[in-house]
Enzyme design. Structure first.
Site, PDB file in Angstrom:
ATOM      1  N   LYS A   1      10.120  -3.158   1.066  1.00 51.81           N
ATOM      2  CA  LYS A   1       9.087  -3.349   0.034  1.00 51.81           C
ATOM      3  C   LYS A   1       8.978  -2.085  -0.814  1.00 51.81           C
ATOM      4  CE  LYS A   1       6.066  -6.504   2.597  1.00 51.81           C
ATOM      5  NZ  LYS A   1       4.842  -6.561   3.423  1.00 51.81           N
TER       6      LYS A   1
ATOM      7  N   HIS B   1      -2.611   6.188   4.671  1.00 58.73           N
ATOM      8  CA  HIS B   1      -1.181   6.372   4.919  1.00 58.73           C
ATOM      9  C   HIS B   1      -0.749   7.721   4.334  1.00 58.73           C
ATOM     10  CE1 HIS B   1      -1.126   2.353   6.239  1.00 58.73           C
ATOM     11  NE2 HIS B   1      -0.427   1.767   5.290  1.00 58.73           N
TER      12      HIS B   1
ATOM     13  N   GLY C   1      -3.435  -0.766   8.319  1.00 61.39           N
ATOM     14  CA  GLY C   1      -2.389  -1.513   7.603  1.00 61.39           C
ATOM     15  C   GLY C   1      -2.224  -2.900   8.217  1.00 61.39           C
TER      16      GLY C   1
ATOM     17  N   CYS D   1       0.809  -1.223   0.000  1.00 65.58           N
ATOM     18  CA  CYS D   1       0.000   0.000   0.000  1.00 65.58           C
ATOM     19  C   CYS D   1       0.843   1.273   0.000  1.00 65.58           C
ATOM     20  CB  CYS D   1      -0.947  -0.024   1.188  1.00 65.58           C
ATOM     21  SG  CYS D   1      -0.172  -0.499   2.723  1.00 65.58           S
TER      22      CYS D   1
END
Ligand code: A2P
Length: 339
Positions: free
Chosen positions: A209, A238, A156, A125
């Site tokens: 990531k 986020h 999350g 994300c």
């Protein structure tokens, strides 16, 4: 089209159903799967109650399978599900770095989806939200280095993450000592500079990531990326502070102009009016808010900006449905003939 959701009872599953209700995909049938614990529950979709079933360990008879039940379940079963002839759009990190599995943000690299061999990965994300804003800047000005600091919501960590924030905040406000299970420390009134596990290089997996996935989505391993991921006590969306060093200098006005024409982006940038991205305004929105666009004081001709994106939507459910829509637009979804 026949669509299946694996993980339908989870936080992303819930968003998937909302996004599918509004999507232009023509859905003839929706199958809902979760753990055996949820079998028999019903969830509403387009005015009907649909029954949740236990996730199959074999082929799923659907054209598109939207999976968000976690990495270990996807890793064990996604190839089996795809044997039903459908394409699995997987929200976990199980296949993101596999060769032959496209990692797709449709606005950025939609065409990669057309090369799938049964599985398409939905990005992390944090990365998905960043690349929507950074990709057009990279194309026009060439990003050399990208430094990211994140402010990540409790969702999350799924529905359980949100529940922990709410419950433990109540505990603390009631005079008790907040506990923790989903996070490394109590999350109310705190910020935690750890999202996911630490790796040998002292970065967390979440931070790496962002590095690996930005490279794969932009198709450019030479771009230097560094990230610090921080969990904050919000429910969803986020935010990220991003600093970009560019090959060709850009002014904030040029970046504002470029992003104002970028699909998936809403420029929200007028400090005089206190207009900037925030979870408060970005939650529930399909577009990623971008603002605080200013000239870097560190990199000549570089840019600083701030983004807020609803990570359950663009970072997960919305992006997955947009991949399905893209495949359908391109005539790349085989209607499953076996029913
Ligand atoms: P369930 O609600 O039955 O546990 P979240 O990310 O919000 O925690 O959601 C995880 C999703 O994955 C939920 O829908 C959850 O279903 C599902 N899930 C968890 N474990 C399994 C499993 N062993 N098999 C299939 N689905 C699972």
């Amino acid at each position: 089209m026949r669509v299946a959701i694996v993980g339908a009872t989870g936080a992303v599953g819930h968003e998937l159903m909302q996004v599918l209700e509004k999507s232009k995909l023509q859905i003839d049938e929706l199958q809902l799967y979760a753990s055996p614990r949820s079998a028999g529950k019903t969830l509403p979709f387009k005015g009907k109650d649909l029954t949740v079933q236990a996730t199959p360990e074999g082929p799923i008879d659907a054209d598109v399978i939207l999976a968000s039940a976690g990495g270990s379940i996807s890793k064990a079963l996604a190839h089996r599900w795809a044997e039903g002839g459908g394409v699995v759009i997987d929200n976990s990190s199980a296949f993101r770095y596999d060769e032959g599995v496209p990692l797709v943000v449709p606005e950025v690299n939609g065409e990669a989806a057309l090369k799938h061999q049964g599985i398409i990965a939905n990005p992390n994300c944090t990365t998905a939200i960043a690349v929507v804003a950074v990709a057009p800047i990279h194309r026009k000005y060439g990003v050399k280095r990208m430094i990211v600091s994140t402010y990540q919501a409790t969702s999350g960590a799924g529905q359980k993450g949100m529940d922990e924030l709410l419950e433990q905040t109540r505990v603390q406000l009631g005079g008790g000592v907040a506990g923790h299970k989903e996070f490394a420390y109590p999350i109310p009134f705190n910020v935690i500079p750890q999202v996911d596990v630490f790796l040998d290089n002292a970065y967390t997996k979440e931070e790496m990531k962002v590095v690996w996935e930005t490279h794969k989505i932009l198709g450019d391993d030479s771009l230097k990326v560094s990230c610090t991921s921080v969990r904050i006590p919000t429910l969803r969306t986020h935010s990220e502070a991003i600093t970009l060093e560019l090959e060709r200098p850009a002014t904030p006005d040029e970046i504002r102009e470029l992003l104002s024409h970028t699909p998936g982006v809403e420029v929200r940038d007028n400090p005089a009016e206190k207009l900037y991205p925030m979870p408060l305004t970005a939650s529930g929105k399909y577009d990623v808010e971008v603002g605080r666009i200013r000239q870097s004081l560190v990199f000549d001709g570089g840019i600083d900006l701030f983004v807020s994106g609803d990570q359950l939507l663009k970072g997960a459910a919305l992006n997955a449905v947009q991949i399905a829509e893209y495949l359908q637009e391109k005539g790349a979804i085989k209607e499953n003939q076996r029913a």
